[in-house]
Write an enzyme that holds these catalytic residues in place. Sequence first.
Site, PDB file in Angstrom:
ATOM      1  N   GLY A 142       2.424   3.981  13.492  1.00 46.65           N
ATOM      2  CA  GLY A 142       3.142   2.735  13.800  1.00 46.65           C
ATOM      3  C   GLY A 142       2.542   2.032  15.013  1.00 46.65           C
ATOM      4  O   GLY A 142       2.408   0.803  15.036  1.00 46.65           O
ATOM      5  N   GLU A 164       8.909  15.777  15.988  1.00 45.84           N
ATOM      6  CA  GLU A 164       9.336  15.699  14.589  1.00 45.84           C
ATOM      7  C   GLU A 164       8.473  16.660  13.768  1.00 45.84           C
ATOM      8  O   GLU A 164       7.240  16.555  13.781  1.00 45.84           O
ATOM      9  CB  GLU A 164       9.149  14.272  14.062  1.00 45.84           C
ATOM     10  CG  GLU A 164       9.641  14.113  12.643  1.00 45.84           C
ATOM     11  CD  GLU A 164       9.373  12.723  12.069  1.00 45.84           C
ATOM     12  OE1 GLU A 164       8.269  12.200  12.285  1.00 45.84           O
ATOM     13  OE2 GLU A 164      10.270  12.175  11.414  1.00 45.84           O
ATOM     14  N   GLU A 207       9.469   1.155  10.798  1.00 48.34           N
ATOM     15  CA  GLU A 207      10.466   2.218  10.579  1.00 48.34           C
ATOM     16  C   GLU A 207       9.743   3.528  10.799  1.00 48.34           C
ATOM     17  O   GLU A 207       8.900   3.925   9.985  1.00 48.34           O
ATOM     18  CB  GLU A 207      10.994   2.153   9.138  1.00 48.34           C
ATOM     19  CG  GLU A 207      11.945   1.024   8.867  1.00 48.34           C
ATOM     20  CD  GLU A 207      13.252   1.177   9.621  1.00 48.34           C
ATOM     21  OE1 GLU A 207      13.629   2.301   9.985  1.00 48.34           O
ATOM     22  OE2 GLU A 207      13.891   0.141   9.865  1.00 48.34           O
ATOM     23  N   SER A 224       4.792   7.353  10.409  1.00 45.24           N
ATOM     24  CA  SER A 224       4.915   8.072  11.676  1.00 45.24           C
ATOM     25  C   SER A 224       4.835   7.117  12.862  1.00 45.24           C
ATOM     26  O   SER A 224       4.249   6.041  12.769  1.00 45.24           O
ATOM     27  CB  SER A 224       3.786   9.106  11.773  1.00 45.24           C
ATOM     28  OG  SER A 224       2.545   8.441  11.716  1.00 45.24           O
ATOM     29  N   THR A 225       5.406   7.549  13.973  1.00 44.02           N
ATOM     30  CA  THR A 225       5.358   6.746  15.197  1.00 44.02           C
ATOM     31  C   THR A 225       3.906   6.561  15.644  1.00 44.02           C
ATOM     32  O   THR A 225       3.512   5.473  16.094  1.00 44.02           O
ATOM     33  CB  THR A 225       6.217   7.423  16.285  1.00 44.02           C
ATOM     34  OG1 THR A 225       7.580   7.378  15.831  1.00 44.02           O
ATOM     35  CG2 THR A 225       6.113   6.726  17.622  1.00 44.02           C
ATOM     36  N   LYS A 257       0.838  -1.202   0.000  1.00 43.22           N
ATOM     37  CA  LYS A 257       0.000   0.000   0.000  1.00 43.22           C
ATOM     38  C   LYS A 257       0.871   1.250   0.000  1.00 43.22           C
ATOM     39  O   LYS A 257       1.514   1.590   1.000  1.00 43.22           O
ATOM     40  CB  LYS A 257      -0.904   0.023   1.249  1.00 43.22           C
ATOM     41  CG  LYS A 257      -1.857   1.198   1.230  1.00 43.22           C
ATOM     42  CD  LYS A 257      -2.077   1.732   2.622  1.00 43.22           C
ATOM     43  CE  LYS A 257      -2.412   3.178   2.736  1.00 43.22           C
ATOM     44  NZ  LYS A 257      -1.993   4.131   1.788  1.00 43.22           N
ATOM     45  N   CYS A 282      13.179  11.072   7.276  1.00 44.57           N
ATOM     46  CA  CYS A 282      13.097  10.566   8.657  1.00 44.57           C
ATOM     47  C   CYS A 282      14.386  10.823   9.413  1.00 44.57           C
ATOM     48  O   CYS A 282      14.376  11.028  10.622  1.00 44.57           O
ATOM     49  CB  CYS A 282      12.758   9.080   8.644  1.00 44.57           C
ATOM     50  SG  CYS A 282      13.865   8.120   7.610  1.00 44.57           S
TER      51      CYS A 282
HETATM   52  P1  NAD Z   1       1.935   8.226   8.109  1.00 48.70           P
HETATM   53  O1  NAD Z   1       2.204   7.414   9.315  1.00 48.70           O
HETATM   54  O2  NAD Z   1       0.880   9.256   8.172  1.00 48.70           O
HETATM   55  O3  NAD Z   1       1.557   7.289   6.867  1.00 48.70           O
HETATM   56  C1  NAD Z   1       2.396   6.220   6.464  1.00 48.70           C
HETATM   57  C2  NAD Z   1       1.545   5.204   5.745  1.00 48.70           C
HETATM   58  O4  NAD Z   1       0.606   4.657   6.684  1.00 48.70           O
HETATM   59  C3  NAD Z   1       0.720   5.765   4.591  1.00 48.70           C
HETATM   60  O5  NAD Z   1       0.683   4.818   3.541  1.00 48.70           O
HETATM   61  C4  NAD Z   1      -0.664   5.905   5.220  1.00 48.70           C
HETATM   62  O6  NAD Z   1      -1.711   5.840   4.282  1.00 48.70           O
HETATM   63  C5  NAD Z   1      -0.702   4.700   6.140  1.00 48.70           C
HETATM   64  N1  NAD Z   1      -1.668   4.799   7.244  1.00 48.70           N
HETATM   65  C6  NAD Z   1      -2.305   5.885   7.726  1.00 48.70           C
HETATM   66  N2  NAD Z   1      -3.155   5.536   8.716  1.00 48.70           N
HETATM   67  C7  NAD Z   1      -3.045   4.198   8.881  1.00 48.70           C
HETATM   68  C8  NAD Z   1      -3.635   3.251   9.771  1.00 48.70           C
HETATM   69  N3  NAD Z   1      -4.523   3.605  10.670  1.00 48.70           N
HETATM   70  N4  NAD Z   1      -3.249   1.972   9.677  1.00 48.70           N
HETATM   71  C9  NAD Z   1      -2.321   1.568   8.777  1.00 48.70           C
HETATM   72  N5  NAD Z   1      -1.752   2.419   7.891  1.00 48.70           N
HETATM   73  C10 NAD Z   1      -2.090   3.723   7.944  1.00 48.70           C
HETATM   74  O7  NAD Z   1       3.339   8.843   7.732  1.00 48.70           O
HETATM   75  P2  NAD Z   1       3.661   9.830   6.539  1.00 48.70           P
HETATM   76  O8  NAD Z   1       3.134  11.170   6.911  1.00 48.70           O
HETATM   77  O9  NAD Z   1       3.261   9.217   5.237  1.00 48.70           O
HETATM   78  O10 NAD Z   1       5.263   9.806   6.578  1.00 48.70           O
HETATM   79  C11 NAD Z   1       5.992  10.576   7.438  1.00 48.70           C
HETATM   80  C12 NAD Z   1       6.504   9.771   8.607  1.00 48.70           C
HETATM   81  O11 NAD Z   1       7.222   8.622   8.148  1.00 48.70           O
HETATM   82  C13 NAD Z   1       7.500  10.550   9.437  1.00 48.70           C
HETATM   83  O12 NAD Z   1       7.246  10.337  10.798  1.00 48.70           O
HETATM   84  C14 NAD Z   1       8.835   9.941   9.049  1.00 48.70           C
HETATM   85  O13 NAD Z   1       9.847  10.085  10.015  1.00 48.70           O
HETATM   86  C15 NAD Z   1       8.459   8.522   8.837  1.00 48.70           C
HETATM   87  N6  NAD Z   1       9.455   7.829   8.009  1.00 48.70           N
HETATM   88  C16 NAD Z   1      10.291   6.943   8.614  1.00 48.70           C
HETATM   89  C17 NAD Z   1      11.278   6.300   7.863  1.00 48.70           C
HETATM   90  C18 NAD Z   1      12.232   5.332   8.501  1.00 48.70           C
HETATM   91  O14 NAD Z   1      12.872   4.596   7.768  1.00 48.70           O
HETATM   92  N7  NAD Z   1      12.344   5.293   9.814  1.00 48.70           N
HETATM   93  C19 NAD Z   1      11.387   6.558   6.499  1.00 48.70           C
HETATM   94  C20 NAD Z   1      10.514   7.461   5.919  1.00 48.70           C
HETATM   95  C21 NAD Z   1       9.543   8.087   6.686  1.00 48.70           C
END
Ligand code: NAD
Length: 505
Positions: A254, A408, A271, A250-251, A196, A305
């Site tokens: 996560g 963050e 991650e 995001s955490t 996804k 990130c």
């Molecule tokens: P996000 O957590 O909002 O979304 C990430 C993914 O999760 C998207 O595909 C989203 O549609 C999906 N999602 C949203 N709600 C969900 C739910 N309830 N259940 C399951 N999936 C769901 O994050 P974002 O805004 O897309 O990305 C930014 C974040 O990602 C930042 O916190 C960044 O630090 C982190 N990030 C971490 C790494 C790493 O390797 N540690 C790499 C890239 C980004």
Amino acid sequence: MTSTPTATSATDARQFVAREHGLLIGGAWHPASDGGRLESVDPATGRPLTTLAAATPVDVDRAVGAARQALESSPWPALSPLDRGQVLLAIAELVEEHADELALIESLDNGKPVSVARAVDVGTTVKLFRYFGGWPSKLEGSTIPVSPRGGLRVLNYTVHEPVGVVGAIVPWNFPMSMASWKLAPALATGNTVVLKPAEETSLSTLRLAELCAEAGLPPGVLNVVTGLGSVVGAHISAHPGIDKVAFTGSTEVGRLVARAATGNLKKVSLELGGKSPHIVLPDADPVQVARAAADGIFFNQGQTCTAGSRLYVHEHVYDDVLAAVVDHARSLVVGPGQDPATEMGPLVSARQLDTVTAYVESGVEQGAVVATGGGRPACLPGENQHGYFIQPTVLTATDHSMKVVREEIFGPVLVAMRWKDVDDLVSKANDSPYGLSAGLWTNDLTQAHRIAAAVKAGTVWVNCYNLTDPASPFGGYKESGWGREMGRQVLEEYTETKSVWVNLT
Ligand code: NAD
């Protein structure tokens, strides 16, 4: 490598973007079961770019069914390790061949400069498939010298088997390469995948999926379901037919994924976010360090990130380093990603622009000083007036009581602080719920190794920043995640180890 797409690849990219995009299930493209669609927006203009199929839970069920079937009865499980590796190598070749097209798709969808998409997003994807293409024939088990009771003679050996159907959920900051961080090792180890992409940036992953099929990946081995996180991502996380969920984001989300996964106790790797300390010791060269500190935060519009978002500079060089960071920030060309002069593109969405702007305001309310940036860039072309642009921003007079230091931001906002005592510095660097990465600049080897050992972070860069490689493990301490991506460590995330005992008595 060029950063300007050729005319043909630019046409291919724009035609691809404009297409009616569907869901990839069992090797065929389908509309969502209820016909639902999502709008994808061009972040440089705020105008609609294209639409995507918005998958429903029924579509996810079908994708999981197709992945299960491919795991059990497609040509995939029967392929020899060398043949499986060959499919991954063929994917790498095709991605490289289509590099210009993919880079433009990524730039149009995410906003980042084409040159960054070409070198980083596409470049990383090629390296990942190449590196993991070599692994299938090297997934060796062990023979173990056991001492069973009763004097039995026994042969005990281990084999590494695919974990099964993998659900992969990825974010929008490096769309195709984040998908490949999961896809390449999952496929190398013989799994099948339901992927996804983020709703803001699904296009490069859809094109990658086409190239995977062209490279010979059998139908159903990779399924792509676009749509909302709260629907598609949540259903994948909780799905009883999925054996492992690999999440980057995001955490906050996560935590939701980890909770949802408890239903069938599927394996989970996460991650997550970061708030990385970037540390300057007194002997560092201010000009070299300032450039690195600015790149550490402003690269990819700060939507990284590992962004070095907390800058700690020793008081002896603080003024010189800060002046040079501010100069560099002011010199960056902000504009649409498709303009070759652009060094920093727009943020990915209106929501992200609102979030970043609110953080800058909160910093100022709590006493921070805007040394540069903080607002919309002047002189944007007319069609970009409604794009999601923000200036590279540096906040000074910050401390650990402020939200801008603790949370963050995920945008081009650097918070800068002075330090004088190394123990205090280390405790400040570790004063964060996150532990993804850290950087430090010094020629003092003793201090470099002491600080590298003391910092709680999955990656530490000394006299460099933001280097990653498929051969090197990557992941977070504390609330930055569970498990590791890349390197040989990731293979454990995608395999089960079976211990076989054979009585030879
Ligand atoms: P996000 O957590 O909002 O979304 C990430 C993914 O999760 C998207 O595909 C989203 O549609 C999906 N999602 C949203 N709600 C969900 C739910 N309830 N259940 C399951 N999936 C769901 O994050 P974002 O805004 O897309 O990305 C930014 C974040 O990602 C930042 O916190 C960044 O630090 C982190 N990030 C971490 C790494 C790493 O390797 N540690 C790499 C890239 C980004």
